[in-house]
Scaffold this motif. Structure first.
Motif, PDB file in Angstrom:
ATOM      1  N   LYS A   1     -10.096  -4.594  15.660  1.00 29.30           N
ATOM      2  CA  LYS A   1     -11.111  -3.701  15.095  1.00 29.30           C
ATOM      3  C   LYS A   1     -10.478  -2.690  14.161  1.00 29.30           C
ATOM      4  CE  LYS A   1     -14.250  -2.110  17.988  1.00 29.30           C
ATOM      5  NZ  LYS A   1     -15.529  -2.625  17.517  1.00 29.30           N
ATOM      6  N   THR A   2      -9.303  -2.159  14.535  1.00 28.79           N
ATOM      7  CA  THR A   2      -8.624  -1.160  13.696  1.00 28.79           C
ATOM      8  C   THR A   2      -8.137  -1.780  12.394  1.00 28.79           C
ATOM      9  OG1 THR A   2      -7.870  -0.145  15.765  1.00 28.79           O
ATOM     10  CG2 THR A   2      -6.868   0.635  13.749  1.00 28.79           C
ATOM     11  N   ILE A   3      -7.569  -2.980  12.476  1.00 28.24           N
ATOM     12  CA  ILE A   3      -7.073  -3.652  11.261  1.00 28.24           C
ATOM     13  C   ILE A   3      -8.224  -3.974  10.314  1.00 28.24           C
ATOM     14  CG2 ILE A   3      -6.000  -5.773  10.418  1.00 28.24           C
ATOM     15  CD1 ILE A   3      -4.204  -5.714  12.883  1.00 28.24           C
TER      16      ILE A   3
ATOM     17  N   LEU B   1       1.166  -3.650  22.080  1.00 27.11           N
ATOM     18  CA  LEU B   1      -0.132  -3.759  21.419  1.00 27.11           C
ATOM     19  C   LEU B   1      -0.847  -2.411  21.398  1.00 27.11           C
ATOM     20  CD1 LEU B   1      -1.499  -7.130  22.866  1.00 27.11           C
ATOM     21  CD2 LEU B   1      -0.436  -6.730  20.640  1.00 27.11           C
ATOM     22  N   ALA B   2      -0.753  -1.668  22.512  1.00 28.97           N
ATOM     23  CA  ALA B   2      -1.427  -0.374  22.587  1.00 28.97           C
ATOM     24  C   ALA B   2      -0.822   0.625  21.615  1.00 28.97           C
ATOM     25  CB  ALA B   2      -1.340   0.158  24.019  1.00 28.97           C
ATOM     26  N   ILE B   3       0.512   0.620  21.490  1.00 27.58           N
ATOM     27  CA  ILE B   3       1.172   1.556  20.570  1.00 27.58           C
ATOM     28  C   ILE B   3       0.819   1.234  19.124  1.00 27.58           C
ATOM     29  CG2 ILE B   3       3.420   2.298  19.709  1.00 27.58           C
ATOM     30  CD1 ILE B   3       4.480   1.964  22.573  1.00 27.58           C
ATOM     31  N   ILE B   4       0.833  -0.072  18.781  1.00 29.74           N
ATOM     32  CA  ILE B   4       0.463  -0.467  17.411  1.00 29.74           C
ATOM     33  C   ILE B   4      -0.979  -0.054  17.124  1.00 29.74           C
ATOM     34  CG2 ILE B   4       0.100  -2.425  15.871  1.00 29.74           C
ATOM     35  CD1 ILE B   4       2.400  -3.840  17.293  1.00 29.74           C
ATOM     36  N   SER B   5      -1.869  -0.279  18.085  1.00 32.25           N
ATOM     37  CA  SER B   5      -3.275   0.095  17.892  1.00 32.25           C
ATOM     38  C   SER B   5      -3.402   1.604  17.732  1.00 32.25           C
ATOM     39  CB  SER B   5      -4.111  -0.361  19.091  1.00 32.25           C
ATOM     40  OG  SER B   5      -4.062  -1.754  19.237  1.00 32.25           O
TER      41      SER B   5
ATOM     42  N   VAL C   1      -1.081   3.741  16.583  1.00 33.34           N
ATOM     43  CA  VAL C   1      -0.510   4.171  15.292  1.00 33.34           C
ATOM     44  C   VAL C   1      -1.459   3.831  14.146  1.00 33.34           C
ATOM     45  CG1 VAL C   1       1.379   3.815  13.665  1.00 33.34           C
ATOM     46  CG2 VAL C   1       1.856   4.038  16.117  1.00 33.34           C
ATOM     47  N   VAL C   2      -1.978   2.598  14.149  1.00 34.90           N
ATOM     48  CA  VAL C   2      -2.870   2.179  13.064  1.00 34.90           C
ATOM     49  C   VAL C   2      -4.154   3.008  13.081  1.00 34.90           C
ATOM     50  CG1 VAL C   2      -4.217   0.263  12.141  1.00 34.90           C
ATOM     51  CG2 VAL C   2      -1.918  -0.140  13.007  1.00 34.90           C
ATOM     52  N   ALA C   3      -4.720   3.210  14.282  1.00 38.21           N
ATOM     53  CA  ALA C   3      -5.956   3.994  14.372  1.00 38.21           C
ATOM     54  C   ALA C   3      -5.721   5.442  13.970  1.00 38.21           C
ATOM     55  CB  ALA C   3      -6.491   3.922  15.804  1.00 38.21           C
ATOM     56  N   PHE C   4      -4.550   5.986  14.305  1.00 42.83           N
ATOM     57  CA  PHE C   4      -4.240   7.361  13.926  1.00 42.83           C
ATOM     58  C   PHE C   4      -4.152   7.499  12.408  1.00 42.83           C
ATOM     59  CE2 PHE C   4      -1.156  10.724  12.973  1.00 42.83           C
ATOM     60  CZ  PHE C   4      -1.732  11.793  13.641  1.00 42.83           C
ATOM     61  N   LEU C   5      -3.615   6.487  11.727  1.00 44.52           N
ATOM     62  CA  LEU C   5      -3.460   6.552  10.270  1.00 44.52           C
ATOM     63  C   LEU C   5      -4.794   6.458   9.535  1.00 44.52           C
ATOM     64  CD1 LEU C   5      -0.259   4.328   9.844  1.00 44.52           C
ATOM     65  CD2 LEU C   5      -0.411   6.829   9.777  1.00 44.52           C
ATOM     66  N   VAL C   6      -5.762   5.766  10.124  1.00 45.52           N
ATOM     67  CA  VAL C   6      -7.035   5.558   9.402  1.00 45.52           C
ATOM     68  C   VAL C   6      -8.166   6.379  10.010  1.00 45.52           C
ATOM     69  CG1 VAL C   6      -6.362   3.233   8.754  1.00 45.52           C
ATOM     70  CG2 VAL C   6      -7.673   3.584  10.853  1.00 45.52           C
ATOM     71  N   ARG C   7      -7.803   7.369  10.870  1.00 47.46           N
ATOM     72  CA  ARG C   7      -8.857   8.111  11.567  1.00 47.46           C
ATOM     73  C   ARG C   7      -9.710   8.959  10.626  1.00 47.46           C
ATOM     74  NH1 ARG C   7      -4.394  11.053  11.592  1.00 47.46           N
ATOM     75  NH2 ARG C   7      -4.475  13.360  11.583  1.00 47.46           N
ATOM     76  N   LYS C   8      -9.178   9.318   9.383  1.00 48.56           N
ATOM     77  CA  LYS C   8      -9.898  10.206   8.483  1.00 48.56           C
ATOM     78  C   LYS C   8     -10.538   9.480   7.305  1.00 48.56           C
ATOM     79  CE  LYS C   8      -7.161  14.316   9.592  1.00 48.56           C
ATOM     80  NZ  LYS C   8      -6.318  15.419   9.055  1.00 48.56           N
ATOM     81  N   LEU C   9     -10.612   8.160   7.372  1.00 46.71           N
ATOM     82  CA  LEU C   9     -11.277   7.423   6.288  1.00 46.71           C
ATOM     83  C   LEU C   9     -12.750   7.815   6.265  1.00 46.71           C
ATOM     84  CD1 LEU C   9      -9.694   3.870   6.564  1.00 46.71           C
ATOM     85  CD2 LEU C   9      -9.247   5.623   4.837  1.00 46.71           C
ATOM     86  N   PRO C  10     -13.324   7.960   5.067  1.00 42.83           N
ATOM     87  CA  PRO C  10     -14.719   8.448   4.943  1.00 42.83           C
ATOM     88  C   PRO C  10     -15.733   7.398   5.377  1.00 42.83           C
ATOM     89  CG  PRO C  10     -13.852   7.878   2.783  1.00 42.83           C
ATOM     90  CD  PRO C  10     -12.715   7.729   3.734  1.00 42.83           C
ATOM     91  N   ASP C  11     -16.220   7.554   6.600  1.00 47.44           N
ATOM     92  CA  ASP C  11     -17.233   6.627   7.089  1.00 47.44           C
ATOM     93  C   ASP C  11     -17.889   7.278   8.304  1.00 47.44           C
ATOM     94  OD1 ASP C  11     -18.853   4.607   7.829  1.00 47.44           O
ATOM     95  OD2 ASP C  11     -17.253   3.315   8.608  1.00 47.44           O
ATOM     96  N   THR C  12     -19.195   7.356   8.289  1.00 54.53           N
ATOM     97  CA  THR C  12     -19.910   7.956   9.404  1.00 54.53           C
ATOM     98  C   THR C  12     -19.633   7.196  10.699  1.00 54.53           C
ATOM     99  OG1 THR C  12     -21.665   8.663   7.940  1.00 54.53           O
ATOM    100  CG2 THR C  12     -22.178   8.611  10.277  1.00 54.53           C
ATOM    101  N   PHE C  13     -19.572   5.880  10.631  1.00 49.56           N
ATOM    102  CA  PHE C  13     -19.383   5.061  11.817  1.00 49.56           C
ATOM    103  C   PHE C  13     -17.941   4.564  11.975  1.00 49.56           C
ATOM    104  CE2 PHE C  13     -24.044   3.952  11.067  1.00 49.56           C
ATOM    105  CZ  PHE C  13     -24.453   5.036  11.821  1.00 49.56           C
ATOM    106  N   ASN C  14     -17.010   5.260  11.357  1.00 50.91           N
ATOM    107  CA  ASN C  14     -15.609   4.887  11.511  1.00 50.91           C
ATOM    108  C   ASN C  14     -15.157   5.233  12.939  1.00 50.91           C
ATOM    109  OD1 ASN C  14     -12.921   4.336  11.271  1.00 50.91           O
ATOM    110  ND2 ASN C  14     -12.449   6.075   9.923  1.00 50.91           N
ATOM    111  N   GLU C  15     -14.839   4.209  13.744  1.00 51.49           N
ATOM    112  CA  GLU C  15     -14.475   4.438  15.149  1.00 51.49           C
ATOM    113  C   GLU C  15     -12.972   4.560  15.334  1.00 51.49           C
ATOM    114  OE1 GLU C  15     -15.565   1.165  17.619  1.00 51.49           O
ATOM    115  OE2 GLU C  15     -14.851  -0.344  16.205  1.00 51.49           O
TER     116      GLU C  15
END
Length: 575
Positions: free
Chosen positions: A391-393, A476-480, A482-496
């Motif tokens: 989901k994060t990718i 897997l949890a660490i990669i998820s 790190v990736v989720a932390f990097l994209v947490r501020k992307l402009p999207d109302t439903f960005n989880e």
């Protein structure tokens, strides 16, 4: 009795019987030590014994019976077996008998009888004197005395005090006991069946002397073969079961302290030098003098902890099923579509299975549950974490695909998410297969962790493979995260991505703290730690990822529309 022993005999033991001399001999008593009631030689007692012959016969027939046994003869009117015997003349002399059959000196036992007879005589005299004070004649006093009960004599016996013929004062203490001591006698025997009793010490009454015990070691004659350790006594009380002896420094070897046995050991006899361990399937009782059988235990459904875990498992499972039903019912809404509904369903089903697999850890373990526990847990959790990673990718690729001329769009779709989930799950399945085929988990018993319990446990088989399963899941949890932390501020109302960041933070924290806690816990509580970790990590994923969406679907449906999406056209173009 056997050679090689030195006998210690209590008071009033008399070895002056003819049958003993015949069967055993008195040489076994050479060097023996005995206690004898303190006595003195009564004047003219030996002269009296020289005058005794069979003409002293009384009504009880004692003397003639003794005469026949002592001299090996028979009287004409006797019914005794006459074989090997001669006719008794009645003029035989007691002084001619060996000392082992009859002693001419007064023994301690005879001395006690002598004093007892005089005590009764003095008591009767005092009793008659008391009656004379109440009557006018001796005859009336005697008749009055004969009419009294015998137990009334006890009062006069207790209060008497007199000097016997050897000058010793005889009296009774407040407990009605004669104050007397003991002589320590050393027995010396000779080949002609004679022997000597040599006084080598004494024990004084406690009320008469401070030095109650004296003995002369130089005076004692030991057996010829006796040239090693001498008989010894103890200078303190015995050590009872549950204690062991500890030598006192600077004291004789017979003096020691009594120390309690260590926690896991017992002693079941007096004066034991060392305590010993109970068998593995037993444990010491509170007194540490007996071993009790351990009882078999495991994390069961009946106990409080098992009930609590079962309640949480069922509650979380029901919540997960309701969430799955809610998302399927609202699968055509933007908030479900924006976050890839297929991966959402996979994640919810994985979380449901992870909750249910915790049930394998409760109840009596068997071989098949031991095999399924870790393998099921590892594969299901890898599927859940890999679906979060997918989901994060996909969120990253979705925003990258909006750039003009981007070729990433062709990678977008359900296939990418399923490929990531299947690939990661396949790798974890390979690890688990290698584990099962080499060193699989097995049922075992733990007899050491708990003092009173035998714990049924599932051993990992190979600790390396167990930590490989945890390590791959943690990777897997660490990669998820790190990736989720990097994209947490992307402009999207439903960005989880920001919710995934929090959930992965909880997940990693739980399992990083699991390892040291698991290793430091014993018994059935190791299983409880693993169940707690499964519930906390799965519950964290469920709460942080799905509860915000449920809030919008159930309580804020006005936000669940395309106009609320930033860059809505871009998201609508996503499959």
């Amino acid at each position: 009795m056997a050679k090689g022993r030195v006998y210690l005999m209590t008071a009033q033991m008399e070895f002056t019987s003819f049958p003993f001399q015949r069967k055993e001999g008195i040489d076994l008593l050479h060097g023996a030590l005995s206690l004898a009631v303190h006595s003195k030689e009564v004047p003219r007692f030996t002269d009296f014994l020289r005058l005794i012959n069979a003409s002293f016969e009384g009504e009880d027939g004692f003397i003639r019976g003794f005469w026949e046994e002592a001299f090996g003869c028979f009287f004409p009117e006797s019914m005794i077996d006459r074989q090997g015997r001669v006719s008794c003349t009645g003029k035989e002399k007691l002084e001619n008998l060996p000392a082992s059959i009859f002693e001419m000196s007064m023994t301690s036992h005879s001395y006690s009888v002598y004093n007892a007879v005089y005590a009764v005589a003095y008591a009767l005299h005092n009793m008659i004197s008391f009656q004379l004070k109440k009557t006018e004649s001796v005859i009336e006093a005697i008749h009055s005395l004969l009419a009294q009960h015998l137990w009334e004599l006890n009062h006069f016996v207790k209060i008497i005090s007199f000097n016997n013929s050897v000058g010793e004062t005889i009296f009774f203490n407040q407990n009605g006991e004669v104050e007397t001591g003991f002589d320590i006698i050393n027995w010396v025997t000779f080949p002609n069946l004679s022997f000597l009793r040599v006084k080598v010490g004494d024990i004084q009454p406690l009320s008469l002397a401070e030095n109650t015990f004296t003995i002369s070691e130089e005076t004692i004659i030991w057996p010829k073969w006796f040239n090693q350790t001498k008989p010894f006594s103890v200078c303190n009380d015995h050590c009872h079961p549950g204690y062991r002896k500890a030598k006192k420094e600077g004291k004789p070897f017979c003096c020691y302290d009594c120390l309690p046995c260590p926690t896991e050991k017992i002693s079941n006899q007096k004066d034991m030098d060392n305590c010993f361990q109970c068998p593995l399937d037993h444990y010491p009782n509170e007194e540490q003098n007996f071993c009790l059988p351990k009882f078999v235990t495991f994390l069961s459904y009946e106990e409080m902890l098992g009930n609590i875990f079962t309640s949480f498992i069922l509650t979380f499972s029901i919540i997960t099923i309701l969430l799955l039903w809610l998302f399927i019912k609202n699968n055509d809404t933007p908030i479900v579509k924006a976050n890839n509904e297929t991966l959402t369903y996979i994640l919810l089903i994985s979380l449901l299975l992870s909750f249910l697999c915790a049930l394998l850890y409760i109840g009596q373990p068997h071989q098949w549950t031991c095999l399924l526990r870790q393998v099921t847990f590892g594969i299901i959790f890898s599927m859940a974490v890999s679906s979060i990673l997918a989901k994060t990718i996909i969120v990253i690729l979705a925003f990258m695909a909006t750039k003009p001329g981007s070729r990433i769009r062709k990678w977008m779709g359900k296939r990418l998410g399923l490929s990531i989930v299947l690939s990661c799950s396949f790798i974890q399945t390979i690890i688990c297969t290698v584990w099962l085929s080499t060193f699989p988990p097995f049922l075992d018993v733990d007899m050491y962790s708990m003092p009173k319990e035998i714990v049924l446990i599932c051993k990992e088989g190979s600790a390396i493979m167990f930590y490989c399963v945890l390590g791959f899941m943690g990777l897997l949890a660490i990669i998820s995260f790190v990736v989720a932390f990097l994209v947490r501020k992307l402009p999207d109302t439903f960005n989880e991505a920001k919710f995934i960041t929090f959930s992965m933070l909880v997940f990693c924290s739980v399992w990083l703290s699991f390892v040291p806690t698991y290793l430091s816990t014993k018994g059935k509580y190791m299983v409880a730690v693993e169940i707690f970790s499964i519930l906390c990590s799965s519950g964290g994923l469920l709460a942080f990822i799905f509860f915000p969406k449920c809030y919008i679907i159930l309580l804020r449906p006005d936000l669940n529309n395309k106009e609320q999406l930033k860059g809505g056209k871009k998201l609508n173009s996503l499959p």
